[in-house]
Design a protein around this motif. Structure first.
Motif, mmCIF file in Angstrom:
data_model
loop_
_atom_site.group_PDB
_atom_site.id
_atom_site.type_symbol
_atom_site.label_atom_id
_atom_site.label_comp_id
_atom_site.label_asym_id
_atom_site.label_seq_id
_atom_site.Cartn_x
_atom_site.Cartn_y
_atom_site.Cartn_z
ATOM 1 N N LEU A 83 0.079 23.153 -70.442
ATOM 2 C CA LEU A 83 0.230 24.844 -70.404
ATOM 3 C C LEU A 83 -0.847 26.255 -70.601
ATOM 4 O O LEU A 83 -0.813 27.007 -70.522
ATOM 5 N N SER A 87 -0.420 21.724 -63.751
ATOM 6 C CA SER A 87 0.778 20.752 -63.866
ATOM 7 C C SER A 87 1.708 20.705 -62.573
ATOM 8 O O SER A 87 1.853 21.635 -62.142
ATOM 9 N N GLU A 91 7.123 18.495 -66.330
ATOM 10 C CA GLU A 91 8.322 18.886 -66.641
ATOM 11 C C GLU A 91 9.292 18.347 -66.574
ATOM 12 O O GLU A 91 10.185 18.184 -65.394
ATOM 13 N N TYR A 106 -0.957 27.748 -64.608
ATOM 14 C CA TYR A 106 -0.581 28.203 -65.808
ATOM 15 C C TYR A 106 -2.025 28.991 -66.416
ATOM 16 O O TYR A 106 -3.138 28.746 -66.862
ATOM 17 N N GLN A 130 -1.095 25.290 -76.872
ATOM 18 C CA GLN A 130 -0.650 25.731 -75.742
ATOM 19 C C GLN A 130 -1.313 26.953 -75.419
ATOM 20 O O GLN A 130 -1.312 28.109 -74.250
ATOM 21 N N LYS A 195 1.626 34.733 -70.773
ATOM 22 C CA LYS A 195 0.993 33.924 -69.931
ATOM 23 C C LYS A 195 1.644 33.392 -68.611
ATOM 24 O O LYS A 195 2.521 34.082 -68.270
ATOM 25 N N ARG A 197 2.052 32.052 -64.594
ATOM 26 C CA ARG A 197 2.284 31.213 -64.141
ATOM 27 C C ARG A 197 2.335 31.037 -62.558
ATOM 28 O O ARG A 197 3.400 31.716 -62.234
ATOM 29 N N VAL A 351 8.896 24.216 -76.120
ATOM 30 C CA VAL A 351 7.801 23.743 -75.705
ATOM 31 C C VAL A 351 8.140 21.913 -75.995
ATOM 32 O O VAL A 351 8.514 21.580 -75.450
ATOM 33 N N TYR A 355 8.972 19.981 -72.060
ATOM 34 C CA TYR A 355 7.887 19.024 -72.071
ATOM 35 C C TYR A 355 7.360 17.458 -72.530
ATOM 36 O O TYR A 355 7.616 17.469 -73.709
#
Length: 355
Positions: A83, A87, A91, A106, A130, A195, A197, A351, A355
């Motif tokens: 995270l 990635s 996921e 991320y 994370q 966060k 992405r 999470v 993940y």
């Protein structure tokens, strides 16, 4: 999904100036976030540098994905459960199904509070990498504008989210018993856990994209809800990478963008609160904001998380990539989203199952 089941949404659109002046009528917010809404609002008339920043950041998503596998692995962060940094294939959005159709990058947005910060402080939450693992940035010799353009665009999006949050606070204060005045704006403006992405949906050949769409309406990103408060979204950039190969193009230059999606059915879909599915187009010069699970908990269900998915482009020629950016504004780890449950508790649950 049959053609007859696809409806084109007309999301509520407001101007940035009206958000600044605080003149958005409650009727507009009810239409955007109320019981029969799509849970999404579009903001127009953004700052003059928005369109260039969007073009550079979304182009950088293709430039990034064109790096060698060895280079990409150096940008991974297993300690953060992937995270932070690059990635791909880590996921699961369907049971037992690992998502390999897109790559993600991320970024912790703690720099919005302090340019020296690259994550939330670890001392209070040492077992929550994370959000406390520091950002990983691509080498400047490979992608010279990557970090600066991401930080600038994310800051612009968070600034705008703060204004949307202020309008939501006014609405919530009048409609939700016991709502804490100014809470959502406080979350957006003080959070160290926001966060970002950056997404790159890999080009698919025509045979595989047609097969996928015969079986999965949500083949590029399975139906899910975001777990933050407000998610800021850019419009998608579609690039024909057979004509404009990122590996052989100057990474300081935005890639040529297709004027429209090559497949009118491809893109973002929202499942409304009445169970209907609508396709949502975000204009290139605008931002959209949609509600997530944390906001649903905080408002005791008055604002609900938006189930959404992304449908891939069916193409007969070219190598079409789709790039976009999502910024998830969310509470600090120690703030409660329910009595006795902090955002750290809630985010860990999400999470662990994803993940």
């Amino acid at each position: 999904m049959a053609d007859t089941s696809i409806s084109q949404a007309q999301p509520v659109t407001v101007s940035l100036q009206d958000l600044i002046s605080g003149t958005i009528p409650f009727e507009k917010l009810t239409e955007a976030f109320g019981p029969s809404s799509l849970g999404i609002i579009v903001v127009k008339d953004l700052p003059s540098d928005f369109e260039h920043l969007r073009a550079q950041v979304l182009s950088n998503s293709s430039y990034l994905a064109a790096l060698s596998q060895d280079e990409l692995e150096k940008l991974e962060s297993p300690q953060s459960k992937y995270l932070v940094g690059w990635s791909c294939g880590k996921e699961t959005l369907r049971s037992g199904h690992f998502d390999t159709l897109k790559g993600s990058y991320y970024v912790n947005c703690a720099f919005y509070q302090n340019k020296e910060l690259q994550s939330a402080p670890a001392h209070d939450f040492p077992d929550f990498p994370q959000y406390t693992a520091p950002n990983i940035w691509p080498p400047t010799e490979k992608l010279p504008s990557f970090r600066s353009s991401v930080e600038e665009l994310c800051s612009l999006i968070i600034n705008t989210a703060g204004l949307v949050a202020r309008a939501c606070d006014q609405y919530a204060l009048a409609n939700i018993d016991g709502y804490q005045d100014g809470y959502l704006e406080h979350v957006v403006k003080t959070s160290l856990t926001t966060k970002a992405r950056l997404l790159h949906y890999f080009p698919a050949d025509s045979a595989s994209s047609e097969t996928n769409q015969e079986t999965n309406e949500d083949d590029w990103c399975a139906t899910h809800v975001d777990h933050g408060c407000l998610t800021g979204l850019t419009s998608a950039m579609f690039i024909d990478e057979s004509l404009h190969q990122p590996s052989s193009t100057d990474p300081t230059t935005p890639l040529p963008e297709l004027p429209t999606s090559p497949d009118p059915k491809a893109g973002l879909y929202i499942r409304s609160r009445t169970g209907e599915v609508f396709k949502v187009n975000i204009p290139k010069e605008c931002l959209a904001f949609q509600t997530g699970e944390a906001l649903e908990l905080i408002t005791r269900g008055k604002f609900r998380a938006v189930p959404h998915f992304v449908r891939g482009a069916k193409t007969t020629h070219g190598k079409i990539a789709r790039n976009t950016l999502a910024v998830f504004t969310q509470p600090n780890l120690n703030e409660e989203v329910q009595p006795g449950k902090t955002f750290a508790d809630f985010a860990k649950e999400v999470v662990d199952r994803t993940y």
